[in-house]
Enzyme design. Structure first.
Site, PDB file in Angstrom:
ATOM      1  N   ASN A   9       0.773  -1.103  -0.302  1.00 55.67           N
ATOM      2  CA  ASN A   9       0.068  -0.399  -0.324  1.00 55.67           C
ATOM      3  C   ASN A   9       0.892   1.441  -0.260  1.00 55.67           C
ATOM      4  O   ASN A   9       1.304   1.228   1.621  1.00 55.67           O
ATOM      5  CB  ASN A   9      -1.273  -0.313   1.015  1.00 55.67           C
ATOM      6  CG  ASN A   9      -1.858   0.950   1.355  1.00 55.67           C
ATOM      7  OD1 ASN A   9      -1.681   2.258   0.480  1.00 55.67           O
ATOM      8  ND2 ASN A   9      -2.177   1.166   2.496  1.00 55.67           N
ATOM      9  N   TRP A  10       0.892   2.141  -1.358  1.00 55.12           N
ATOM     10  CA  TRP A  10       1.695   3.364  -1.489  1.00 55.12           C
ATOM     11  C   TRP A  10       1.502   3.897  -0.888  1.00 55.12           C
ATOM     12  O   TRP A  10       2.002   5.482  -0.267  1.00 55.12           O
ATOM     13  CB  TRP A  10       2.267   2.973  -3.348  1.00 55.12           C
ATOM     14  CG  TRP A  10       2.958   2.175  -3.671  1.00 55.12           C
ATOM     15  CD1 TRP A  10       3.535   1.279  -2.420  1.00 55.12           C
ATOM     16  CD2 TRP A  10       3.401   2.597  -5.064  1.00 55.12           C
ATOM     17  NE1 TRP A  10       3.913   0.485  -3.837  1.00 55.12           N
ATOM     18  CE2 TRP A  10       4.313   1.248  -5.087  1.00 55.12           C
ATOM     19  CE3 TRP A  10       3.110   3.408  -5.359  1.00 55.12           C
ATOM     20  CZ2 TRP A  10       4.262   1.012  -6.164  1.00 55.12           C
ATOM     21  CZ3 TRP A  10       3.722   3.099  -6.867  1.00 55.12           C
ATOM     22  CH2 TRP A  10       4.601   2.002  -7.227  1.00 55.12           C
ATOM     23  N   LYS A  11       0.121   4.050  -0.247  1.00 56.78           N
ATOM     24  CA  LYS A  11      -0.566   5.462   0.392  1.00 56.78           C
ATOM     25  C   LYS A  11      -1.035   6.728  -0.603  1.00 56.78           C
ATOM     26  O   LYS A  11      -0.247   6.788  -2.034  1.00 56.78           O
ATOM     27  CB  LYS A  11       0.224   5.696   1.450  1.00 56.78           C
ATOM     28  CG  LYS A  11      -0.528   4.040   2.755  1.00 56.78           C
ATOM     29  CD  LYS A  11       0.133   4.630   3.890  1.00 56.78           C
ATOM     30  CE  LYS A  11      -0.364   3.310   4.791  1.00 56.78           C
ATOM     31  NZ  LYS A  11       0.111   3.817   5.993  1.00 56.78           N
ATOM     32  N   HIS A  98      -9.559   1.099   5.249  1.00 57.00           N
ATOM     33  CA  HIS A  98      -8.318   0.976   5.691  1.00 57.00           C
ATOM     34  C   HIS A  98      -8.446   1.939   7.367  1.00 57.00           C
ATOM     35  O   HIS A  98      -9.361   3.019   6.985  1.00 57.00           O
ATOM     36  CB  HIS A  98      -6.690   1.224   5.753  1.00 57.00           C
ATOM     37  CG  HIS A  98      -5.698   1.920   5.447  1.00 57.00           C
ATOM     38  ND1 HIS A  98      -5.386   2.662   6.232  1.00 57.00           N
ATOM     39  CD2 HIS A  98      -4.857   0.630   5.449  1.00 57.00           C
ATOM     40  CE1 HIS A  98      -4.194   2.673   6.036  1.00 57.00           C
ATOM     41  NE2 HIS A  98      -3.744   1.321   6.119  1.00 57.00           N
ATOM     42  N   GLU A 100      -6.183   4.646   8.127  1.00 60.22           N
ATOM     43  CA  GLU A 100      -6.624   6.070   7.744  1.00 60.22           C
ATOM     44  C   GLU A 100      -8.048   6.238   7.340  1.00 60.22           C
ATOM     45  O   GLU A 100      -8.781   7.733   7.447  1.00 60.22           O
ATOM     46  CB  GLU A 100      -5.338   6.090   6.570  1.00 60.22           C
ATOM     47  CG  GLU A 100      -4.266   6.068   7.641  1.00 60.22           C
ATOM     48  CD  GLU A 100      -2.709   5.496   6.678  1.00 60.22           C
ATOM     49  OE1 GLU A 100      -3.260   5.514   5.761  1.00 60.22           O
ATOM     50  OE2 GLU A 100      -1.921   5.275   7.178  1.00 60.22           O
ATOM     51  N   GLU A 170      -5.186  -5.208  11.037  1.00 59.35           N
ATOM     52  CA  GLU A 170      -4.088  -4.078  10.757  1.00 59.35           C
ATOM     53  C   GLU A 170      -4.748  -3.331  12.348  1.00 59.35           C
ATOM     54  O   GLU A 170      -5.055  -2.544  12.521  1.00 59.35           O
ATOM     55  CB  GLU A 170      -4.536  -3.368  10.088  1.00 59.35           C
ATOM     56  CG  GLU A 170      -3.947  -4.015   8.566  1.00 59.35           C
ATOM     57  CD  GLU A 170      -3.798  -2.284   7.561  1.00 59.35           C
ATOM     58  OE1 GLU A 170      -2.348  -2.629   7.380  1.00 59.35           O
ATOM     59  OE2 GLU A 170      -4.049  -1.607   7.404  1.00 59.35           O
ATOM     60  N   GLY A 176       2.310   2.360  10.685  1.00 52.63           N
ATOM     61  CA  GLY A 176       2.759   3.360   9.950  1.00 52.63           C
ATOM     62  C   GLY A 176       3.700   3.744  11.743  1.00 52.63           C
ATOM     63  O   GLY A 176       4.424   4.754  11.500  1.00 52.63           O
ATOM     64  N   SER A 216       3.191  -2.184  10.342  1.00 52.21           N
ATOM     65  CA  SER A 216       4.983  -2.524  10.211  1.00 52.21           C
ATOM     66  C   SER A 216       6.066  -3.396  10.289  1.00 52.21           C
ATOM     67  O   SER A 216       7.333  -3.796  11.090  1.00 52.21           O
ATOM     68  CB  SER A 216       4.837  -1.448  11.555  1.00 52.21           C
ATOM     69  OG  SER A 216       4.943  -0.435  12.213  1.00 52.21           O
ATOM     70  N   GLY A 237       2.630  -0.815   3.975  1.00 48.36           N
ATOM     71  CA  GLY A 237       3.187   0.321   3.615  1.00 48.36           C
ATOM     72  C   GLY A 237       4.532   0.174   3.458  1.00 48.36           C
ATOM     73  O   GLY A 237       4.710  -0.014   2.444  1.00 48.36           O
ATOM     74  N   GLY A 238       5.319   1.796   4.589  1.00 50.33           N
ATOM     75  CA  GLY A 238       6.470   2.044   4.265  1.00 50.33           C
ATOM     76  C   GLY A 238       6.988   1.204   3.764  1.00 50.33           C
ATOM     77  O   GLY A 238       7.953   1.678   2.520  1.00 50.33           O
TER      78      GLY A 238
HETATM   79  C1  PEP Z   1      -1.191   0.074   6.350  1.00 50.39           C
HETATM   80  O1  PEP Z   1      -0.892   1.698   5.597  1.00 50.39           O
HETATM   81  O2  PEP Z   1      -2.002  -0.658   5.584  1.00 50.39           O
HETATM   82  C2  PEP Z   1       0.018  -0.740   6.623  1.00 50.39           C
HETATM   83  C3  PEP Z   1       0.162  -1.497   7.625  1.00 50.39           C
HETATM   84  O3  PEP Z   1       1.142   0.203   7.109  1.00 50.39           O
HETATM   85  P1  PEP Z   1       2.899  -0.172   7.598  1.00 50.39           P
HETATM   86  O4  PEP Z   1       3.277  -0.803   6.730  1.00 50.39           O
HETATM   87  O5  PEP Z   1       3.911   2.000   7.201  1.00 50.39           O
HETATM   88  O6  PEP Z   1       2.661  -0.095   8.848  1.00 50.39           O
END
Ligand code: PEP
Length: 253
Positions: A9-11, A98, A100, A170, A176, A216, A237-238
């Site tokens: 997920n590049w956001k 999600h 967010e 999640e 994040g 994470s 994500g990251g």
């Molecule tokens: C996400 O946004 O779905 C996520 C898991 O982010 P991160 O890996 O950066 O915690």
């Protein structure tokens, strides 16, 4: 056997040039390393880069997912993108619910349910995110919160429709933040989700649904998370913004 899935997920990151470099970087990594056959890689770039990403991927390197979709079918909804549009671009997956989007854009369980319906009606597979916030975990309410999200977002579906769904657990406090759920904490919720599916749809169907962990997840912790009985991969994500890390995570089964 359940599909192993690693979805990036590049956001809201990357310029067009950076996105182009990242996609090419992922493809280079995949040419160097042999991904296990049963692992499906999915890349979810921002909407403007979907076409470029699908052109490159050509279904052979990875499948492509969107990060969001409208809960409406079509019409006067300025700025929205419909499931019909995603279908017409041959997009395979779409993230829904999600944290967010729940937190910043008021995506409720009812909206999640409507988006899931739109996607399924157009042949896309929803990746439905659930997970508790920190205060809910500290109050010991994580099982109850996830149960509500799963029931209200998904339990209106038929068994046939449910087979098309991927669920991502999640924990919001881990997204994040660099703070990952322990394998035990994640496994407990994954097993809980699978037992909810089994009670509603039967064990055989529950055993077919891929449940991903997100929060994470990185190359250094993916292996121990993916080793858990009910964790079938990750929503990343990251770490999905670095081609090497993303593919390393996918190699962690
Ligand atoms: C996400 O946004 O779905 C996520 C898991 O982010 P991160 O890996 O950066 O915690």
């Amino acid at each position: 056997m359940r599909k192993h899935i690693v979805a990036g997920n590049w956001k809201m990151n990357c310029t067009f040039t950076e996105a182009d470099e990242l996609v090419n970087g992922i493809m280079e990594q995949l040419e160097e390393k042999e991904l296990p056959r049963e692992t499906q890689l999915i890349v979810c770039p921002p909407l403007p880069y979907l076409e470029m990403t699908t052109d490159y991927a050509n279904d052979s390197y990875f499948l492509v997912g969107a990060q969001n979709v409208s809960d409406q079918e079509r019409g006067a909804y300025t700025g929205e993108v419909s499931a019909e549009m995603l279908e017409s671009m041959e997009i395979d997956y779409c993230i829904v619910g999600h944290s967010e989007r729940r937190q910043y854009y008021g995506e409720t369980d009812a909206i999640v349910a409507a988006k899931v319906d739109r996607l399924l009606a157009h042949g896309l597979k929803p990746i439905v995110c659930v997970g508790e916030v920190l205060e809910e975990r500290e109050a010991g309410r994580q099982l109850e919160v996830v149960k509500r999200q799963v029931e209200q977002g998904l339990f209106h579906l038929t068994a046939e429709q449910m087979q098309e769904v991927v669920i991502a657990y999640e924990p919001v406090w881990a997204i994040g933040t660099g703070r990952t759920a322990t394998p035990e904490q994640a496994q407990e919720i994954h097993a809980h989700i699978r037992s909810l599916l089994a009670a509603k749809y039967g064990q055989a169907l529950a055993d077919e649904v891929s449940i991903l962990y997100g929060g994470s997840c990185k190359p250094s912790n993916a292996k121990e998370l993916f080793a858990c009985a009910d964790i079938d991969g990750g929503l990343i994500g990251g770490a999905s913004l670095k081609a090497e890390d993303f593919v390393a995570i996918a190699m962690s089964f």
